[in-house]
Write an enzyme that holds these catalytic residues in place. Structure first.
Site, PDB file in Angstrom:
ATOM      1  N   GLY A  33       0.796  -1.232   0.000  1.00  0.00           N
ATOM      2  CA  GLY A  33       0.000   0.000   0.000  1.00  0.00           C
ATOM      3  C   GLY A  33       0.823   1.273   0.000  1.00  0.00           C
ATOM      4  CG  ASP A  35       4.771   0.958   5.047  1.00  0.00           C
ATOM      5  OD1 ASP A  35       4.686   0.049   5.880  1.00  0.00           O
ATOM      6  OD2 ASP A  35       5.727   1.745   4.970  1.00  0.00           O
ATOM      7  CB  THR A 119      -9.619   3.325   4.753  1.00  0.00           C
ATOM      8  OG1 THR A 119      -8.739   4.033   3.873  1.00  0.00           O
ATOM      9  CG2 THR A 119     -10.064   4.204   5.903  1.00  0.00           C
TER      10      THR A 119
HETATM   11  N1  APR Z   1      -0.839   7.876  -2.023  1.00  0.00           N
HETATM   12  C1  APR Z   1      -1.916   8.081  -1.234  1.00  0.00           C
HETATM   13  N2  APR Z   1      -2.677   7.087  -0.736  1.00  0.00           N
HETATM   14  C2  APR Z   1      -2.336   5.820  -1.086  1.00  0.00           C
HETATM   15  C3  APR Z   1      -1.221   5.516  -1.904  1.00  0.00           C
HETATM   16  C4  APR Z   1      -0.461   6.612  -2.379  1.00  0.00           C
HETATM   17  N3  APR Z   1       0.623   6.444  -3.155  1.00  0.00           N
HETATM   18  N4  APR Z   1      -1.146   4.156  -2.051  1.00  0.00           N
HETATM   19  C5  APR Z   1      -2.186   3.633  -1.367  1.00  0.00           C
HETATM   20  N5  APR Z   1      -2.906   4.622  -0.792  1.00  0.00           N
HETATM   21  C6  APR Z   1      -4.130   4.557   0.011  1.00  0.00           C
HETATM   22  C7  APR Z   1      -4.965   3.305  -0.124  1.00  0.00           C
HETATM   23  O1  APR Z   1      -5.712   3.318  -1.335  1.00  0.00           O
HETATM   24  C8  APR Z   1      -5.852   3.472   1.097  1.00  0.00           C
HETATM   25  O2  APR Z   1      -6.896   4.373   0.807  1.00  0.00           O
HETATM   26  O3  APR Z   1      -3.774   4.576   1.376  1.00  0.00           O
HETATM   27  C9  APR Z   1      -4.908   4.139   2.123  1.00  0.00           C
HETATM   28  C10 APR Z   1      -4.419   3.212   3.236  1.00  0.00           C
HETATM   29  O4  APR Z   1      -4.274   1.896   2.710  1.00  0.00           O
HETATM   30  P1  APR Z   1      -3.000   0.980   3.074  1.00  0.00           P
HETATM   31  O5  APR Z   1      -1.799   1.525   2.408  1.00  0.00           O
HETATM   32  O6  APR Z   1      -3.400  -0.431   2.787  1.00  0.00           O
HETATM   33  O7  APR Z   1      -2.783   1.180   4.649  1.00  0.00           O
HETATM   34  P2  APR Z   1      -3.598   0.589   5.896  1.00  0.00           P
HETATM   35  O8  APR Z   1      -4.988   0.202   5.554  1.00  0.00           O
HETATM   36  O9  APR Z   1      -3.355   1.591   6.991  1.00  0.00           O
HETATM   37  O10 APR Z   1      -2.805  -0.765   6.211  1.00  0.00           O
HETATM   38  C11 APR Z   1      -1.494  -0.660   6.694  1.00  0.00           C
HETATM   39  O11 APR Z   1      -0.633  -2.097   5.011  1.00  0.00           O
HETATM   40  O12 APR Z   1       0.985  -1.528   3.545  1.00  0.00           O
HETATM   41  C12 APR Z   1       0.755  -2.177   4.713  1.00  0.00           C
HETATM   42  O13 APR Z   1       2.808  -1.929   5.935  1.00  0.00           O
HETATM   43  C13 APR Z   1       1.455  -1.509   5.866  1.00  0.00           C
HETATM   44  O14 APR Z   1       0.973  -3.309   7.337  1.00  0.00           O
HETATM   45  C14 APR Z   1       0.611  -1.980   7.003  1.00  0.00           C
HETATM   46  C15 APR Z   1      -0.789  -1.971   6.419  1.00  0.00           C
END
Ligand code: APR
Length: 172
Positions: A33, A35, A119
Site C-alpha cells: 500500500g 507504506d 482504510t
Molecule cells: N498515495 C496516497 N494514498 C495511497 C497511496 C499513495 N501512493 N497508495 C495507497 N494509498 C491509500 C490506499 O488506497 C488506502 O486508501 O492509502 C490508504 C491506506 O491503505 P494501506 O496503504 O493499505 O494502509 P492501511 O490500511 O493503513 O494498512 C497498513 O498495510 O501496507 C501495509 O505496511 C502496511 O501493514 C501496514 C498496512
C-alpha cells in the site's frame, strides 16, 4: 479551519510538503500500500533510519527524514487493524491522526499531507474513518493556528467521495 484543510485525489509520494504521513505497521520496516509506495520513492535510506526506531505502537507516531521524496519528513503511524469495532479501533485511529500532527508540529512542520489511514489493508470502514479523520484534523487546526495546511490525499475516487461527505457533514 476549513481553508487550512483540503481534500485532494493523488499520490502522496509526489507532495512537496514539510511532512507526509505513512500508514505504517508496528514494525516500521515497510509493507505494501502507501507504506510500500513511500519506501520505494524515498529509497533505501528511509528503511535504514526506520530500523533505528525499533518499531512504533498502534496510534503512536515517529518521524524520519524524507530522503528522495519531495517531502522533507515522513511521519510514520501504525493505524488500528479493524476487528469489528469493539477493540478501541476508533480511539486508536483518532490517536494516529492526532499524534502524527503533534509529532510533525513539534518538529517544525507546518504543512502536512495524510493518506486515509487504516482504510486499505487494515479494513477500517471508510465512512467512519473519514469522519474520525476530519474531526481530529479540524480540532487540531483550531488548537494550532500556526499549523499552515493539512491535505488529505485520497488515492481513489471512492475515498475522495467519503472524505468530501465527511467534511460536508462536519460543516453542516
Ligand atoms: N498515495 C496516497 N494514498 C495511497 C497511496 C499513495 N501512493 N497508495 C495507497 N494509498 C491509500 C490506499 O488506497 C488506502 O486508501 O492509502 C490508504 C491506506 O491503505 P494501506 O496503504 O493499505 O494502509 P492501511 O490500511 O493503513 O494498512 C497498513 O498495510 O501496507 C501495509 O505496511 C502496511 O501493514 C501496514 C498496512
Amino acid at each position: 479551519m476549513r481553508q487550512r484543510f483540503t481534500i485532494e485525489q493523488g499520490d502522496i509520494t509526489t507532495y512537496a510538503v514539510d511532512a507526509i504521513v505513512n500508514a505504517a505497521n508496528t514494525s516500521l520496516l515497510g509493507g505494501g500500500g502507501v507504506d510500500g509506495a513511500i519506501h520505494r520513492a524515498a529509497g533505501p535510506a528511509l528503511l535504514e533510519e526506520c530500523r533505528t526506531l525499533h518499531g512504533c505502537k498502534t496510534g503512536e507516531a515517529k518521524i524520519t527524514g524524507g530522503y528522495r521524496l519531495p517531502a522533507k519528513h515522513v511521519v510514520h503511524t501504525p493505524g488500528p487493524i479493524w476487528r469489528g469495532g469493539k477493540n478501541g479501533e476508533a480511539q486508536l485511529l483518532e490517536n494516529s491522526y492526532r499524534n502524527s500532527l503533534t509529532v510533525a508540529w513539534k518538529n517544525g512542520c507546518r504543512t502536512v499531507a495524510f493518506p486515509s489511514i487504516s482504510t486499505g489493508v487494515y479494513h477500517f470502514p471508510l465512512d467512519q474513518a473519514a469522519r474520525i479523520a476530519v474531526r481530529t484534523i479540524l480540532d487540531f487546526l483550531e488548537e494550532h493556528p500556526d499549523m499552515e495546511h493539512v491535505t488529505m490525499v485520497c488515492f481513489d475516487v471512492n475515498t475522495r467521495w467519503a472524505y468530501d461527505a465527511a467534511i460536508q457533514e462536519f460543516m453542516a
